[in-house]
Design an enzyme around this catalytic site. Structure first.
Site, PDB file in Angstrom:
ATOM      1  N   CYS A 206       0.862  -1.272   0.000  1.00 24.45           N
ATOM      2  CA  CYS A 206       0.061  -0.025   0.040  1.00 24.45           C
ATOM      3  C   CYS A 206       0.893   1.340   0.076  1.00 24.45           C
ATOM      4  CB  CYS A 206      -0.989   0.088   1.288  1.00 24.45           C
ATOM      5  SG  CYS A 206      -2.344   0.945   0.942  1.00 24.45           S
TER       6      CYS A 206
ATOM      7  N   HIS B 139      -3.623  -5.389   1.280  1.00 23.06           N
ATOM      8  CA  HIS B 139      -3.516  -5.898   2.657  1.00 23.06           C
ATOM      9  C   HIS B 139      -4.074  -7.232   2.974  1.00 23.06           C
ATOM     10  CE1 HIS B 139      -2.306  -2.049   4.113  1.00 23.06           C
ATOM     11  NE2 HIS B 139      -3.203  -1.362   3.277  1.00 23.06           N
TER      12      HIS B 139
END
Length: 486
Positions: free
Chosen positions: A331, A429
Site C-alpha cells: 500500500c 492488505h
C-alpha cells in the site's frame, strides 16, 4: 434488547480483546451479538461488507460474532495523519480532515450519527457489547464526549470498568476513576473487571474486596493472561514497541513508520517457526542480515517517506537491495518504492510532489477518491492464491513493460515487480494470511511454512479466548447487567 459497555481505566487495558472474547462467548451461547464502538482512533482499518471502513478491532469483534463487519459497528473513526491532525471517517466514509482542537469542539455534533448506528444495531441483536475509548477519567475530554460516558448516558447503556493489574496501581486506577468522574457518570458503572493477572488469583482477594468496598461496585471477575490473545491482531501500535523473541533463522524486517497502518498484515509471520519478524524502531538501522524488508502501509505516505529518510532507512534499503535482498512494499510502502508521489489536491497536507525511493518504475497520484474493497486473486509468478482488501487513496501508474505482481479475480492486475524479481509492491492488505501465498514468499527466502490459514488460526483463538473468559468472569451477572441495566 440488552447492551453493556466495556470501559477502561486507561488505554491498552485490554478492552478490545475482552469485547472480542465476550462477543464470541455469548454468540456461542446462541445469542445474536453485535459489537459497537462509538468513536475509534486508529490507523488500522478494515473494509466493511457495506463498502466503508471501520477500526480493525471492530472487524475482529464482528468475526467473533460470526457476522460480516458493517460501518454501524464503528460510526466515527479518526485516522491520525500528523501529531495535530487526522482524517475523519463517519459511517465508513471520509468527511474531511480535522485538527485536534477542532475535533474537541465539534465531537458532540457527531452524537446523532453515533446514536443512529447504535439504534440500527440494537434492532438486529439480542445483545450489543460496546467498547469505550481511552478512559472516562480523562475529565478534560468529558465535555461533548461520545466515546465513553457521553454515549453511555445518552443511550442509557450500563458500564463495566476494566483495570489492568499488569501495569500496577489497579486499585488506585479503579477507585480513582470513581473519585474524579461526575456522580451521574459513576452511577452508570455497574461492576468492574481486573485484567491481565499473572500468578495465583487468590493473592488478590483482599485487593479485589477493597475495590468493591471503596467503590460500591461488584467485581465480575479477575481475568488472567490468556495465551490465545497473542494470536489475535492488535489494534494499537504500542504492541509494536514490545520486544519479540528473536527466533527463527530468516529475518523479515519491517520499519516502524510514524503513521504505520494495518500492521497486522505481518501477524502470520509471528507464528512461523523459521522466521524472525522484526519491527525496526525509529533510530535503529535495518539489520544487514534481513532476508526481506517490507515497507508497510501508512496513513501519511509523503510524511512517512520523509520520516523513513530521516532515520537513514533509505540508505539501509539501498544497501539491502545491492546485497540481493528481497524488498516488498504494501500500500503506502508500495507508493514509496516508486519514482514520484504527487499530492496536487493536498489530501495528506500541503499540495506537493516528491521523489520516491526509485526502486520500482511507478508513479502515484493521491486523490480524494478512496478505494475500499475486498479482493481475491493469485500471484502471477506462481499462481498462489490470496484473499485480502484494498484501502487507499490515490492511483499508481506502472511504466510499460513492467510485470505486475498479482492478478485479481476480476481479471485486473495489481502491483509491480522489477526485472530481478526481488523488488515488488502491491496495494493488497492481508496478503500473507493465505497459507499458499505465505509459503510462496517464504520459499523465496529459503524457509518453510507451517501451512496454517491465518483466518482459521484467529477463529480458533477466539473460541479459546471465550472459553477462558467463561471460567473467570461471572457471565450471568454480566448478562443480567446488560439486560436490566443494574
Amino acid at each position: 434488547m440488552a447492551a453493556v459497555m466495556v470501559q477502561g481505566t486507561g488505554s491498552d487495558v485490554g478492552k478490545s480483546v475482552l469485547v472480542a472474547g465476550l462477543c464470541r462467548l455469548f454468540t456461542n451461547q446462541g445469542l445474536a451479538v453485535r459489537p459497537f464502538k462509538p468513536q475509534n482512533m486508529s490507523n488500522n482499518a478494515a473494509v466493511t461488507a457495506d463498502g466503508g471502513e471501520i477500526g480493525r478491532a471492530q472487524a475482529l469483534q464482528a468475526l467473533a460474532c460470526r457476522v460480516p463487519p458493517i460501518t454501524d459497528m464503528n460510526p466515527v473513526l479518526i485516522k491520525p495523519q500528523s501529531d495535530t491532525g487526522a482524517q475523519l471517517v463517519v459511517h465508513g466514509r471520509v468527511v474531511g480532515s480535522i485538527g485536534a482542537g477542532d475535533y474537541q469542539r465539534r465531537k458532540g455534533e457527531l452524537l446523532g450519527a453515533v446514536l443512529e448506528s447504535y439504534s440500527r444495531l440494537q434492532a438486529a441483536a439480542d445483545l450489543v457489547i460496546v467498547e469505550g475509548a481511552g478512559s472516562p477519567a480523562e475529565t478534560n475530554l468529558r465535555h461533548g464526549d461520545i466515546a465513553n460516558m457521553g454515549f453511555a448516558r445518552a443511550a442509557q447503556v450500563p458500564v463495566v470498568l476494566v483495570g489492568d493489574i499488569d501495569r500496577g496501581g489497579v486499585i488506585a486506577s479503579i477507585v480513582g476513576t470513581k473519585a474524579v468522574i461526575e456522580a451521574a457518570d459513576a452511577a452508570m458503572i455497574k461492576g468492574f473487571l481486573i485484567n491481565k493477572f499473572r500468578g495465583d488469583v487468590r493473592l488478590f482477594d483482599d485487593g479485589y474486596a477493597d475495590i468493591a468496598r471503596r467503590t460500591g461496585w461488584p467485581g465480575l471477575g479477575v481475568v488472567p493472561w490468556i495465551a490465545a490473545a497473542r494470536a489475535l491482531p492488535a489494534e494499537d501500535g504500542v504492541v509494536l514497541e514490545t520486544a519479540r523473541p528473536a527466533v527463527g533463522s530468516i529475518t523479515i524486517a519491517v520499519p516502524m513508520l510514524s503513521r504505520i497502518a494495518n500492521f497486522d498484515d505481518f501477524d502470520p509471520f509471528i507464528h512461523e517457526p523459521g522466521v524472525r519478524l522484526l519491527f525496526v524502531p525509529p533510530g535503529q538501522p535495518i539489520p544487514a542480515e534481513a532476508a526481506m524488508v517490507i515497507i508497510p502501509g501508512t496513513k501519511a505516505t509523503i510524511a512517512d517517506l520523509a520520516f523513513l529518510r530521516a532515520q537513514g532507512w533509505d540508505i539501509d534499503i539501498a544497501a539491502h537491495v545491492r546485497r540481493g535482498g528481497w524488498l516488498l512494499g504494501i500500500c503506502g510502502g508500495y507508493q514509496m518504492l516508486g519514482t514520484v508521489i504527487a499530492d496536487p489536491e493536498g489530501i495528506e497536507g500541503p499540495a506537493q510532489s516528491v521523489t520516491g525511493l526509485g526502486h520500482l518504475p511507478v508513479e502515484t497520484r493521491l486523490s480524494a477518491d478512496k478505494r475500499l474493497t475486498a479482493v481475491t486473486g493469485t500471484s502471477i509468478a506462481d499462481g498462489a492464491g490470496f484473499s485480502g482488501y484494498e484501502i487507499h487513496s490515490g492511483r499508481s501508474v506502472v511504466a510499460p513493460g513492467t510485470a505486475p505482481l498479482l492478478r485479481l479475480a476480476d481479471g485486473a492486475v495489481d502491483g509491480a515487480v522489477n526485472g530481478s524479481g526481488r523488488i515488488a509492491g502491491c496495494y493488497i492488505h492481508g496478503l500473507f494470511n493465505d497459507p499458499a501465498q505465505r509459503a510462496a514468499w517464504l520459499a523465496r527466502l529459503g524457509a518453510g511454512s507451517d501451512g496454517v490459514d491465518q483466518a482459521r488460526r484467529v477463529d480458533a483463538a477466539l473460541d479459546d479466548l471465550a472459553a477462558a473468559l467463561a471460567d473467570c468472569i461471572d457471565t450471568e451477572q454480566l448478562l443480567g447487567i446488560a439486560r436490566t441495566g443494574a
